[in-house]
Design a protein around this motif. Sequence first.
Motif, PDB file in Angstrom:
ATOM      1  N   ALA A 172       0.838  -1.200   0.000  1.00 57.73           N
ATOM      2  CA  ALA A 172       0.000   0.000   0.000  1.00 57.73           C
ATOM      3  C   ALA A 172       0.872   1.248   0.000  1.00 57.73           C
ATOM      4  CB  ALA A 172      -0.931   0.003   1.205  1.00 57.73           C
ATOM      5  N   THR A 192       2.909   1.673  -3.306  1.00 56.50           N
ATOM      6  CA  THR A 192       2.021   2.138  -4.367  1.00 56.50           C
ATOM      7  C   THR A 192       1.669   3.599  -4.153  1.00 56.50           C
ATOM      8  OG1 THR A 192       1.085  -0.054  -4.525  1.00 56.50           O
ATOM      9  CG2 THR A 192      -0.187   1.705  -5.502  1.00 56.50           C
ATOM     10  N   LEU A 251       4.586   5.848  -5.102  1.00 59.20           N
ATOM     11  CA  LEU A 251       4.816   5.935  -6.546  1.00 59.20           C
ATOM     12  C   LEU A 251       3.702   6.711  -7.240  1.00 59.20           C
ATOM     13  CD1 LEU A 251       6.134   2.325  -7.239  1.00 59.20           C
ATOM     14  CD2 LEU A 251       7.426   4.445  -7.327  1.00 59.20           C
ATOM     15  N   VAL A 252       2.459   6.406  -6.883  1.00 61.39           N
ATOM     16  CA  VAL A 252       1.345   7.089  -7.552  1.00 61.39           C
ATOM     17  C   VAL A 252       1.354   8.576  -7.197  1.00 61.39           C
ATOM     18  CG1 VAL A 252      -1.165   7.201  -7.774  1.00 61.39           C
ATOM     19  CG2 VAL A 252      -0.031   4.996  -7.742  1.00 61.39           C
ATOM     20  N   LEU A 270       3.859  10.228  -9.436  1.00 61.19           N
ATOM     21  CA  LEU A 270       3.340  10.368 -10.799  1.00 61.19           C
ATOM     22  C   LEU A 270       2.365  11.528 -10.887  1.00 61.19           C
ATOM     23  CD1 LEU A 270       2.556   6.761 -12.075  1.00 61.19           C
ATOM     24  CD2 LEU A 270       4.525   8.197 -12.522  1.00 61.19           C
ATOM     25  N   PHE A 318       4.111  14.836 -10.569  1.00 61.76           N
ATOM     26  CA  PHE A 318       4.937  15.169 -11.725  1.00 61.76           C
ATOM     27  C   PHE A 318       4.067  15.514 -12.936  1.00 61.76           C
ATOM     28  CE2 PHE A 318       7.469  14.024 -15.494  1.00 61.76           C
ATOM     29  CZ  PHE A 318       8.416  15.018 -15.363  1.00 61.76           C
ATOM     30  N   VAL A 319       3.003  14.756 -13.150  1.00 63.48           N
ATOM     31  CA  VAL A 319       2.113  15.057 -14.271  1.00 63.48           C
ATOM     32  C   VAL A 319       1.570  16.475 -14.111  1.00 63.48           C
ATOM     33  CG1 VAL A 319      -0.102  14.490 -15.334  1.00 63.48           C
ATOM     34  CG2 VAL A 319       1.507  12.688 -14.811  1.00 63.48           C
ATOM     35  N   LEU A 329      -7.971  10.536 -14.611  1.00 66.08           N
ATOM     36  CA  LEU A 329      -7.920   9.118 -14.259  1.00 66.08           C
ATOM     37  C   LEU A 329      -6.985   8.880 -13.077  1.00 66.08           C
ATOM     38  CD1 LEU A 329      -7.979   7.622 -17.805  1.00 66.08           C
ATOM     39  CD2 LEU A 329      -9.542   7.012 -15.975  1.00 66.08           C
ATOM     40  N   LEU A 330      -5.870   9.607 -13.063  1.00 70.09           N
ATOM     41  CA  LEU A 330      -4.970   9.453 -11.912  1.00 70.09           C
ATOM     42  C   LEU A 330      -5.675   9.893 -10.640  1.00 70.09           C
ATOM     43  CD1 LEU A 330      -1.471  10.607 -13.193  1.00 70.09           C
ATOM     44  CD2 LEU A 330      -2.082   8.363 -12.348  1.00 70.09           C
ATOM     45  N   LEU A 385      -7.928   7.182  -9.628  1.00 69.71           N
ATOM     46  CA  LEU A 385      -7.221   6.035  -9.053  1.00 69.71           C
ATOM     47  C   LEU A 385      -6.665   6.369  -7.673  1.00 69.71           C
ATOM     48  CD1 LEU A 385      -5.321   4.993 -12.273  1.00 69.71           C
ATOM     49  CD2 LEU A 385      -6.976   3.576 -11.080  1.00 69.71           C
ATOM     50  N   LEU A 411      -7.182   4.743  -3.655  1.00 70.63           N
ATOM     51  CA  LEU A 411      -5.865   4.397  -3.111  1.00 70.63           C
ATOM     52  C   LEU A 411      -5.666   5.032  -1.744  1.00 70.63           C
ATOM     53  CD1 LEU A 411      -3.017   3.221  -3.420  1.00 70.63           C
ATOM     54  CD2 LEU A 411      -2.360   5.312  -4.571  1.00 70.63           C
ATOM     55  N   TYR A 431      -5.409  -5.452  -4.950  1.00 67.17           N
ATOM     56  CA  TYR A 431      -6.027  -4.130  -5.095  1.00 67.17           C
ATOM     57  C   TYR A 431      -4.962  -3.056  -5.331  1.00 67.17           C
ATOM     58  CZ  TYR A 431      -9.013  -0.243  -3.436  1.00 67.17           C
ATOM     59  OH  TYR A 431      -9.720   0.911  -3.315  1.00 67.17           O
ATOM     60  N   GLU A 432      -3.913  -3.098  -4.518  1.00 61.44           N
ATOM     61  CA  GLU A 432      -2.858  -2.086  -4.659  1.00 61.44           C
ATOM     62  C   GLU A 432      -2.145  -2.239  -6.000  1.00 61.44           C
ATOM     63  OE1 GLU A 432      -2.718   0.334  -2.626  1.00 61.44           O
ATOM     64  OE2 GLU A 432      -3.957  -0.501  -1.041  1.00 61.44           O
ATOM     65  N   ILE A 468      -4.133  -0.660  -8.826  1.00 60.95           N
ATOM     66  CA  ILE A 468      -4.009   0.800  -8.883  1.00 60.95           C
ATOM     67  C   ILE A 468      -2.641   1.208  -9.385  1.00 60.95           C
ATOM     68  CG2 ILE A 468      -3.943   2.863  -7.440  1.00 60.95           C
ATOM     69  CD1 ILE A 468      -6.255   1.743  -5.897  1.00 60.95           C
ATOM     70  N   LEU A 469      -1.615   0.500  -8.932  1.00 56.42           N
ATOM     71  CA  LEU A 469      -0.248   0.852  -9.334  1.00 56.42           C
ATOM     72  C   LEU A 469      -0.083   0.727 -10.844  1.00 56.42           C
ATOM     73  CD1 LEU A 469       2.588   1.600  -8.359  1.00 56.42           C
ATOM     74  CD2 LEU A 469       3.102  -0.816  -8.283  1.00 56.42           C
ATOM     75  N   SER A 502      -2.132   3.281 -12.809  1.00 54.13           N
ATOM     76  CA  SER A 502      -1.576   4.629 -12.752  1.00 54.13           C
ATOM     77  C   SER A 502      -0.396   4.768 -13.696  1.00 54.13           C
ATOM     78  CB  SER A 502      -1.117   4.966 -11.335  1.00 54.13           C
ATOM     79  OG  SER A 502      -2.195   4.853 -10.462  1.00 54.13           O
ATOM     80  N   PHE A 503       0.452   3.745 -13.706  1.00 51.59           N
ATOM     81  CA  PHE A 503       1.563   3.800 -14.660  1.00 51.59           C
ATOM     82  C   PHE A 503       1.032   3.784 -16.084  1.00 51.59           C
ATOM     83  CE2 PHE A 503       4.469   3.221 -11.179  1.00 51.59           C
ATOM     84  CZ  PHE A 503       5.571   3.921 -11.628  1.00 51.59           C
ATOM     85  N   ALA A 542      -1.704   5.235 -17.047  1.00 53.03           N
ATOM     86  CA  ALA A 542      -2.140   6.606 -17.332  1.00 53.03           C
ATOM     87  C   ALA A 542      -0.945   7.486 -17.656  1.00 53.03           C
ATOM     88  CB  ALA A 542      -2.906   7.174 -16.139  1.00 53.03           C
ATOM     89  N   PHE A 543       0.098   7.368 -16.866  1.00 48.08           N
ATOM     90  CA  PHE A 543       1.270   8.236 -17.031  1.00 48.08           C
ATOM     91  C   PHE A 543       2.016   7.910 -18.321  1.00 48.08           C
ATOM     92  CE2 PHE A 543       5.864   8.914 -16.004  1.00 48.08           C
ATOM     93  CZ  PHE A 543       5.832  10.292 -15.984  1.00 48.08           C
ATOM     94  N   MET A 565      -0.153   8.350 -21.562  1.00 50.36           N
ATOM     95  CA  MET A 565      -0.303   9.744 -21.970  1.00 50.36           C
ATOM     96  C   MET A 565       0.970  10.228 -22.651  1.00 50.36           C
ATOM     97  SD  MET A 565       0.512  13.092 -20.952  1.00 50.36           S
ATOM     98  CE  MET A 565       0.833  13.206 -19.192  1.00 50.36           C
TER      99      MET A 565
END
Lengths: 466, 187
Positions: free
Chosen positions: A166, A169, A172-173, A176, A179-180, A225-226, A229, A233, B106-107, B110-111, B114-115, B117-118, B121
């Motif tokens: 958890a 993730t 990292l998310v 992202l 940064f986006v 979308l991020l 998500l 999370l 689940y995690e 999402i991980l 998300s990657f 999406a990044f 894009m």
Amino acid sequence: MAKETLNEDLITGQQTYVSLDNTIGSMVLDGKRHKKNWYVMLGIAFMLLNGFMLAVGWLLYQGVGVWGNNVPTGWAFDIINFVWWIGIGHAGTLISAILLLVRQQWRNSINRFAEAMTLFAVLCAAQYPLLHTGRPWVAAYWLMPYPNIMGLWPQFRSPLIWDVFAVTTYALVSILFWFVGLIPDLATLRDKSTNKIGQKIFGFLSLGWRGSMKHWHRYEQAYLLLAGLSTPLVLSVHTIVSYDFAMSIVPGWNVTVFPPYFVAGAVFAGFAMVLLIGLPLRAWYGLKDMITMKHIDWMCKIMLATGLIVFYGYFLEVFYAYYSANPAEISLAEWRFYGPYSPAYWALIICNGIIPQLLWVPKFRRNLPLVFIVCLFISVGMWLERFVIIPMSLMKNYLPASDRFYYPTIVDFTMFFGTIGLFFFMMWLFIRFLPVINMFEMKDLLFKQNLKKEKEAEEKQEAGVH
Amino acid sequence: MFHRSAPKAYGVVAEFDSPELLIAAAKKTREAGYKKLDAYTPFPIHGLVDAVGFKDEKVPWIVFMGGIVGATAGYLLQYYTSVIDYPLNVGGKPLNSVPMFFPVTYECTILFASFGAFLGMLALNKLPQPYHGVFNTPNFERASQDKFFLAVEANDTQFDEVETKKFMESLDANNVSLVKESPGVEE
């Protein structure tokens, strides 16, 4: 260029696209905007950071025995601080993701530094699970599923390994997402920068962003979308953190209210930290037109709401203890009320339960020094909450013979204040080198508000004609 | 910089003061029959994509596929390690403890999403791309600040260096210029 006043609620003063860019961008491009305050804060943070280095060096040299942890209190400051920092990080994601999904445009001026806060808070939090193993480089196979020569794997039936996934993730998310959000602003800085090095660095980081409509189209899809998500999370992260406790049979931990109560507590602590950073920031850097009184008012209301949920959680804990008719649970509740660490419990009730009630009064929500002090109390209170939950529960167990008192040591405190140093050190560097407010979203907001104003003016005119 | 032959044209680029002017101009340009249009703006402008007639919904699908891959990978990791490679009886729980495997699955979902999406894009946008012809447009540094640019690209079938420029000049623009793919023989 349209020169119009803005919606007074969200951005005040006479602003244009350029004035917004200049106010925010010059904090990065013009070192002179950083006065004595910045150096003093960075210096204090750096000193605390050095304390952290010393404490960690000593810890690695001697082993975890330098902490106050004992048997049965195997978890203490390491997990308290871990949960505290992760919780603080949550407000950043809440602001950037959940408020984006529910179209709360006031988030635009606070999301960037709240997201940065999330990253640095998670960075601080990550120190503890790594260091509490004493020898992190040897213990890596406990945490990550990598094929090692011992043929061992992590135990996936344990909430602790869920926690690793958890938090990893989440980190990292969050990076992202952050940064986006930064890419278009980095491009703006690249174009505004007047020195070669700045142009090179921002040009490199902005990935050659040119603001093409096609890019924006996909960019917005990805960003939304991020956010979508990140929302489940962020809720899952603190839920899983609370599973570390709730899935066990330790008295005081085995409670189903933990997940929602932890998530609310996280948001509560996180907003307090956003304000603790945001209030000085807006005063020192002249950002009062962007982080307005309205923003502060709303954040106070969110703190009040989540604070009430947390307070309700405290009542439920006591209720469950007595309702369970379990002697171990009841004696734990009474140990909290009357035991040697009861001052911590009552301080917690005052900090998190009583003092935030001041925020009911509109006049107090507009009194910034008072808001700042309330936020300090909340931060301390949330730390105490974890202290009350973690070592105070572990000290007393089912077998009275195994009860043992817990004292934190000087190394524990040095490390804790050290991570505060690490956090603020990173935060002040961020303020110096990256835009603290999302410039393109502010311009977008400005454009929409101008449109709204024009429309209102037209309607008024029409009403006058008829 | 020296070029043996004159650089190819990127297109004709017009600069506008406001999003409204840009959208109106984009609509007119499209009505005039130009297909290869692009616009460069400091912030996303809703309605522009419709005005130009551009639609792309690949990113959500990439995210969805990322989520599926993540969920599968997350579950298989746990299944492989706990059932096949290192079966260990913990408190009499089944080796394949489905509810206990849920959080990690689940995690991972999402991980990976998300990657998706990044990276999706960036890949669709062909970024990072440090150099692009449009950067040769005069005043283009304002495209990330406060000006709004409309480009008719040279690969449009109707494109003509003189005619297209003449047409764009009729559109309330501050400035219209013919932009080359590389700098050097500019203007």
